[in-house]
Motif scaffolding. Structure first.
Motif, mmCIF file in Angstrom:
data_model
loop_
_atom_site.group_PDB
_atom_site.id
_atom_site.type_symbol
_atom_site.label_atom_id
_atom_site.label_comp_id
_atom_site.label_asym_id
_atom_site.label_seq_id
_atom_site.Cartn_x
_atom_site.Cartn_y
_atom_site.Cartn_z
ATOM 1 N N UNK A 98 11.735 -0.552 48.990
ATOM 2 C CA UNK A 98 11.180 0.775 48.397
ATOM 3 C C UNK A 98 9.886 0.402 47.987
ATOM 4 N N UNK A 99 8.779 1.023 48.155
ATOM 5 C CA UNK A 99 7.441 0.685 47.856
ATOM 6 C C UNK A 99 7.047 1.654 46.791
ATOM 7 N N UNK A 100 7.850 3.044 46.656
ATOM 8 C CA UNK A 100 7.264 3.907 45.716
ATOM 9 C C UNK A 100 8.723 4.929 45.624
ATOM 10 N N UNK A 101 8.928 5.291 44.595
ATOM 11 C CA UNK A 101 9.922 6.289 44.091
ATOM 12 C C UNK A 101 9.500 7.767 44.191
ATOM 13 N N UNK A 102 10.663 8.707 44.468
ATOM 14 C CA UNK A 102 10.611 9.887 44.316
ATOM 15 C C UNK A 102 11.008 10.295 42.847
ATOM 16 N N UNK A 103 9.901 10.695 41.981
ATOM 17 C CA UNK A 103 10.103 10.904 40.483
ATOM 18 C C UNK A 103 10.591 12.346 40.283
ATOM 19 N N UNK A 104 10.933 13.218 41.041
ATOM 20 C CA UNK A 104 11.490 14.615 40.816
ATOM 21 C C UNK A 104 12.721 14.486 39.759
ATOM 22 N N UNK A 105 13.642 13.496 39.981
ATOM 23 C CA UNK A 105 14.788 13.437 39.381
ATOM 24 C C UNK A 105 14.595 12.638 38.064
ATOM 25 N N UNK A 106 14.481 13.139 36.841
ATOM 26 C CA UNK A 106 14.115 12.724 35.742
ATOM 27 C C UNK A 106 15.342 11.620 35.257
ATOM 28 N N UNK A 107 16.699 12.266 35.486
ATOM 29 C CA UNK A 107 17.741 11.485 34.978
ATOM 30 C C UNK A 107 17.713 10.006 35.749
ATOM 31 N N UNK A 108 17.343 9.937 37.157
ATOM 32 C CA UNK A 108 17.557 8.937 37.977
ATOM 33 C C UNK A 108 16.405 7.801 37.273
ATOM 34 N N UNK A 109 15.340 8.330 37.028
ATOM 35 C CA UNK A 109 14.018 7.507 36.289
ATOM 36 C C UNK A 109 14.577 6.853 35.023
ATOM 37 N N UNK A 110 15.170 7.712 34.112
ATOM 38 C CA UNK A 110 15.813 7.484 32.877
ATOM 39 C C UNK A 110 16.789 6.279 33.089
ATOM 40 N N UNK A 111 17.766 6.242 34.107
ATOM 41 C CA UNK A 111 18.624 5.352 34.380
ATOM 42 C C UNK A 111 18.091 4.141 34.789
ATOM 43 N N UNK A 112 16.925 4.036 35.480
ATOM 44 C CA UNK A 112 15.918 2.926 36.044
ATOM 45 C C UNK A 112 15.569 2.308 34.969
ATOM 46 N N UNK A 113 14.985 2.811 34.051
ATOM 47 C CA UNK A 113 14.298 2.488 32.721
ATOM 48 C C UNK A 113 15.294 1.805 31.621
ATOM 49 N N UNK A 114 16.645 2.050 31.914
ATOM 50 C CA UNK A 114 17.628 1.282 31.286
ATOM 51 C C UNK A 114 17.908 2.252 29.963
ATOM 52 N N UNK A 115 17.480 3.577 30.160
ATOM 53 C CA UNK A 115 17.639 4.659 28.777
ATOM 54 C C UNK A 115 18.906 5.355 29.112
ATOM 55 N N UNK A 116 19.665 5.798 28.058
ATOM 56 C CA UNK A 116 20.564 6.627 28.309
ATOM 57 C C UNK A 116 20.152 8.244 28.390
ATOM 58 N N UNK A 117 20.371 8.649 29.628
ATOM 59 C CA UNK A 117 19.651 10.228 29.843
ATOM 60 C C UNK A 117 20.374 11.011 29.000
ATOM 61 N N UNK A 118 21.759 11.176 28.559
ATOM 62 C CA UNK A 118 22.581 12.037 27.641
ATOM 63 C C UNK A 118 21.859 11.867 26.479
ATOM 64 N N UNK A 119 21.272 10.990 25.867
ATOM 65 C CA UNK A 119 20.750 10.781 24.564
ATOM 66 C C UNK A 119 19.401 11.056 24.278
ATOM 67 N N UNK A 120 18.730 11.560 25.331
ATOM 68 C CA UNK A 120 17.277 11.791 25.373
ATOM 69 C C UNK A 120 16.882 13.300 24.825
ATOM 70 N N UNK A 121 15.924 13.450 23.989
ATOM 71 C CA UNK A 121 15.727 14.536 23.638
ATOM 72 C C UNK A 121 15.337 15.696 24.483
ATOM 73 N N UNK A 122 15.673 16.728 24.424
ATOM 74 C CA UNK A 122 15.392 17.864 25.566
ATOM 75 C C UNK A 122 14.062 18.457 25.524
ATOM 76 N N UNK A 123 13.274 18.693 26.483
ATOM 77 C CA UNK A 123 11.959 19.117 26.442
ATOM 78 C C UNK A 123 12.258 20.680 26.165
#
Length: 152
Positions: A98-123
């Protein structure tokens, strides 16, 4: 049961959830440094490079995913039939990087960064969307009849 038979059962008779996890490819060196992960589950829109096989060295975006075959179809990778028709070639995900990721899915990106998507502040857009989807409680039949009696 022989180990090879056990392995084949785990691979070919796996549940859909397990099959979905098996459709993963390694990340490029840059993405590996950025996210600290070696591999990621591929989705449509990811850019990949083919490492092995007939189409070695070809870059493209993923257009279709087959969890049944653990493989993906890539834009620009097609074969031609004798009659001239072209069809997609499915390439196993272990032969890709994989050379570049599809960043449309914010949940996937947060999981990749090691953050818990459920605890992120909502926009602000997400909170407005949630408020608009909340249903107003419906009036009961008793309340409706009381209102009708007052009107009369």
């Amino acid at each position: 049961m022989k180990p090879t038979k056990m392995r084949n059962n785990l691979i070919y008779q796996a549940t859909f959830q397990t099959k979905s996890k098996q459709v993963a490819s390694p990340l490029s060196k840059e993405l590996h440094k950025k996210y600290g992960k070696r591999s990621v589950r591929v989705i449509e829109g990811d850019s990949v490079k083919i490492l092995r096989g007939e189409f070695k060295g070809v870059d493209g975006k993923i257009s279709k995913i087959s969890t049944q075959k653990n493989s993906v179809a890539i834009d620009g990778v097609k074969k031609e039939k004798t009659k001239g028709d072209k069809f997609d070639v499915y390439i196993h995900t272990s032969n890709l990087i994989v050379t570049s990721l599809n960043t449309n899915d914010k949940w996937r990106i947060l999981k990749l960064e090691g953050k818990d998507p459920r605890k992120q502040p909502k926009t602000q857009a997400e909170t407005v969307k949630e408020e608009s989807t909340k249903q107003v409680p419906k009036e009961t039949k008793v309340e409706k009849t009381k209102k009708e009696e007052k009107d009369e």
